[in-house]
Design an enzyme around this catalytic site. Structure first.
Site, PDB file in Angstrom:
ATOM      1  N   SER A 193       0.602  -0.758  -0.451  1.00  0.00           N
ATOM      2  CA  SER A 193       0.038  -0.077  -0.166  1.00  0.00           C
ATOM      3  C   SER A 193       1.382   1.315  -0.385  1.00  0.00           C
ATOM      4  CB  SER A 193      -1.144  -0.065   1.099  1.00  0.00           C
ATOM      5  OG  SER A 193      -1.584   1.498   1.420  1.00  0.00           O
ATOM      6  N   TYR A 226      -1.887  -1.257  10.669  1.00  0.00           N
ATOM      7  CA  TYR A 226      -2.689  -1.511   9.899  1.00  0.00           C
ATOM      8  C   TYR A 226      -1.314  -0.992   8.792  1.00  0.00           C
ATOM      9  CZ  TYR A 226      -4.144  -1.301   4.942  1.00  0.00           C
ATOM     10  OH  TYR A 226      -3.611  -1.534   3.132  1.00  0.00           O
ATOM     11  N   LYS A 276       2.287  -3.569   6.984  1.00  0.00           N
ATOM     12  CA  LYS A 276       2.727  -3.229   5.160  1.00  0.00           C
ATOM     13  C   LYS A 276       4.219  -3.238   5.522  1.00  0.00           C
ATOM     14  CE  LYS A 276      -1.490  -4.507   3.353  1.00  0.00           C
ATOM     15  NZ  LYS A 276      -1.797  -5.604   3.072  1.00  0.00           N
TER      16      LYS A 276
HETATM   17  C1  UD1 Z   1      -7.580   4.729   3.638  1.00  0.00           C
HETATM   18  C2  UD1 Z   1      -6.013   4.497   4.423  1.00  0.00           C
HETATM   19  C3  UD1 Z   1      -5.001   3.792   3.624  1.00  0.00           C
HETATM   20  C4  UD1 Z   1      -5.893   2.267   2.334  1.00  0.00           C
HETATM   21  C5  UD1 Z   1      -6.609   3.118   1.432  1.00  0.00           C
HETATM   22  C6  UD1 Z   1      -7.027   2.295   1.344  1.00  0.00           C
HETATM   23  C7  UD1 Z   1      -5.664   6.319   6.077  1.00  0.00           C
HETATM   24  C8  UD1 Z   1      -5.587   7.211   6.775  1.00  0.00           C
HETATM   25  N1  UD1 Z   1      -5.850   5.850   5.395  1.00  0.00           N
HETATM   26  O1  UD1 Z   1      -6.559   5.707   2.447  1.00  0.00           O
HETATM   27  O2  UD1 Z   1      -3.804   3.403   4.006  1.00  0.00           O
HETATM   28  O3  UD1 Z   1      -4.773   1.523   2.035  1.00  0.00           O
HETATM   29  O4  UD1 Z   1      -7.514   3.559   2.385  1.00  0.00           O
HETATM   30  O5  UD1 Z   1      -8.254   2.418   0.093  1.00  0.00           O
HETATM   31  O6  UD1 Z   1      -7.225   5.743   6.447  1.00  0.00           O
HETATM   32  N2  UD1 Z   1     -13.245  10.726   3.152  1.00  0.00           N
HETATM   33  C9  UD1 Z   1     -13.986  11.800   3.460  1.00  0.00           C
HETATM   34  N3  UD1 Z   1     -15.055  11.371   3.737  1.00  0.00           N
HETATM   35  C10 UD1 Z   1     -15.622   9.891   4.114  1.00  0.00           C
HETATM   36  C11 UD1 Z   1     -14.594   8.927   3.966  1.00  0.00           C
HETATM   37  C12 UD1 Z   1     -13.418   9.696   3.207  1.00  0.00           C
HETATM   38  O7  UD1 Z   1     -14.276  13.144   3.345  1.00  0.00           O
HETATM   39  O8  UD1 Z   1     -16.624   9.753   4.780  1.00  0.00           O
HETATM   40  C13 UD1 Z   1     -11.942  11.170   2.155  1.00  0.00           C
HETATM   41  C14 UD1 Z   1     -11.123  11.165   3.552  1.00  0.00           C
HETATM   42  O9  UD1 Z   1     -10.520  12.502   4.287  1.00  0.00           O
HETATM   43  C15 UD1 Z   1      -9.510  11.441   2.512  1.00  0.00           C
HETATM   44  C16 UD1 Z   1     -10.336  10.948   0.773  1.00  0.00           C
HETATM   45  O10 UD1 Z   1     -11.820  10.782   1.246  1.00  0.00           O
HETATM   46  O11 UD1 Z   1      -9.715  12.722   2.176  1.00  0.00           O
HETATM   47  C17 UD1 Z   1     -10.174   9.133   0.276  1.00  0.00           C
HETATM   48  O12 UD1 Z   1     -10.052   8.563   1.990  1.00  0.00           O
HETATM   49  P1  UD1 Z   1     -10.015   7.104   2.344  1.00  0.00           P
HETATM   50  O13 UD1 Z   1     -11.220   6.475   0.866  1.00  0.00           O
HETATM   51  O14 UD1 Z   1     -10.287   7.272   3.557  1.00  0.00           O
HETATM   52  O15 UD1 Z   1      -8.690   6.492   1.845  1.00  0.00           O
HETATM   53  P2  UD1 Z   1      -7.348   7.390   2.577  1.00  0.00           P
HETATM   54  O16 UD1 Z   1      -7.293   8.129   3.540  1.00  0.00           O
HETATM   55  O17 UD1 Z   1      -6.607   7.323   1.565  1.00  0.00           O
END
Ligand code: UD1
Length: 341
Positions: free
Chosen positions: A124, A149, A153
């Site tokens: 990842s 997590y 990795k």
């Molecule tokens: C997350 C994990 C990462 C993992 C990846 C798998 C964290 C900190 N990192 O990445 O280790 O490999 O998922 O895909 O959790 N967001 C919203 N509202 C929501 C959900 C997300 O605004 O309800 C935003 C988050 O703040 C972020 C973006 O969407 O800016 C992407 O979030 P997410 O899909 O959870 O992925 P990551 O955080 O990038």
């Protein structure tokens, strides 16, 4: 090749199973169905037109894992199986280390016993930690991660590197995924998170289908163009193709172990993704900008040039494709995969 796919019933595993079969390989799945439904297998068989042997047990069981390699002829392994919820890993670190490392140790023992030399590992972008330069380059040396997590990795990457260097003929590809989204274009398989989705795309899809009231956008005051975080979203079909490319490249790899970013090289903001999803659905969706989620970085994406130059692989699907395919899957399967076997 006859490929053992651990976690082959999961989101990325299932799409990769189909890509492998389409590329002419045969597949054996091992999955304990702790975070997936057995009904995915019937869909994979109907989409591929092939019988897929499935072994349902926990890879941490080293005896069963070794026995599996006696029962099945295996040329290579793609190792997806593992726990993957960042938040949960903070409250259950021991379970994460035990499961993710333990399953890897079992596989490595069984591979050594049966002289299976080829492995592709599901890593990842989280291994780049908080301080790597953007776009993330594979040769960044200070691998770190902000969660248990993520640390599984990083640790597994080190274990695999040491084992590869110590084992003549061993070839291992470490695939560092950015943000996998989307679904198979048939709408038959896709991401099916249990409980409240942690990740953005499945959450938005569940808002669109009416399972969640609204999207909460975590932070609107980041130093980005629209104030929301930017990520490198990659279509799961492109990701699956990246696994096939890596697998087929192992023989020609000059080093025993090599890391590859699987990303597009482009950042997309939360609001851009949300607006693209609204277009795919054909209507406006409810959202609210709320506070930041602890631990989120403002913006990062891949340097995908190594995978392009060495694997001959690039991501080709657009954000619009990712949203359209996710919506096709979600609208055809509002509750995800059915229960049953
Ligand atoms: C997350 C994990 C990462 C993992 C990846 C798998 C964290 C900190 N990192 O990445 O280790 O490999 O998922 O895909 O959790 N967001 C919203 N509202 C929501 C959900 C997300 O605004 O309800 C935003 C988050 O703040 C972020 C973006 O969407 O800016 C992407 O979030 P997410 O899909 O959870 O992925 P990551 O955080 O990038």
């Amino acid at each position: 090749m006859r490929v053992l796919v651990s976690g082959g019933a999961g989101y990325i595993g299932s799409h990769t199973v189909l890509a492998l079969i389409e590329a002419g390989h045969s597949v054996v799945v091992v999955d304990d169905f702790s975070n997936s439904k057995p009904t995915v297998v019937a869909r994979l068989e109907s989409l591929s037109g092939q019988h897929i042997p499935v072994h349902a047990f926990d890879l941490a069981d080293i005896d069963k894992t070794t026995q599996l390699f006696s029962i099945e002829e295996i040329d290579a392994v793609i190792h997806f199986a593992g726990f993957k919820a960042v938040g949960e890993s903070v409250s259950k670190p021991l379970e994460y280390y035990q499961n993710n490392l333990g399953s890897t140790f079992s596989l490595l023992h069984a591979m050594r016993r049966h002289e299976v030399k080829k492995l592709v590992f599901s890593s990842s972008a989280t291994v780049y930690g908080d301080n790597a330069p953007v776009p993330y380059p594979e040769d960044y040396e200070h691998l770190a991660a902000a969660s248990p997590y993520g640390r599984t990795k990083v640790m597994i990457e080190h274990v695999l590197s040491d084992v590869a260097h110590a084992t003549p003929g061993q070839r291992i590809a470490l695939l560092r995924y950015f943000n996998p989204v989307g679904a198979h274009p048939s709408g038959e398989i896709g991401e099916d998170p249990q409980g409240i989705p942690n990740n953005l795309m499945p959450f938005v899809a569940q808002v669109a289908i009416g399972r969640r009231e609204k999207l909460e956008v975590f932070g609107g005051d980041y130093p980005t163009a629209d104030g929301t975080c930017e990520r490198d979203y990659i279509h799961v079909q492109d990701l699956a193709a990246g696994h096939v490319a890596a697998l087929e490249h192992l023989d020609t790899m000059s080093e025993p172990v090599r890391a590859f970013n699987l990303g597009t090289g482009t950042g997309t903001s939360v609001m851009e993704l949300f607006r693209a999803f609204e277009k795919a659905v054909g209507r406006e969706l409810p959202y609210e900008v709320v506070g930041r989620r602890p631990g989120d970085l403002p913006a990062y994406w891949a340097d995908p040039s190594r995978a392009r130059d060495e694997l001959g692989w690039t991501a080709t699907r657009t954000i619009e494709d990712m949203c359209a395919d996710t919506w096709r899957w979600q609208s055809a399967n509002p509750q995800g995969f059915p229960d049953g076997s």
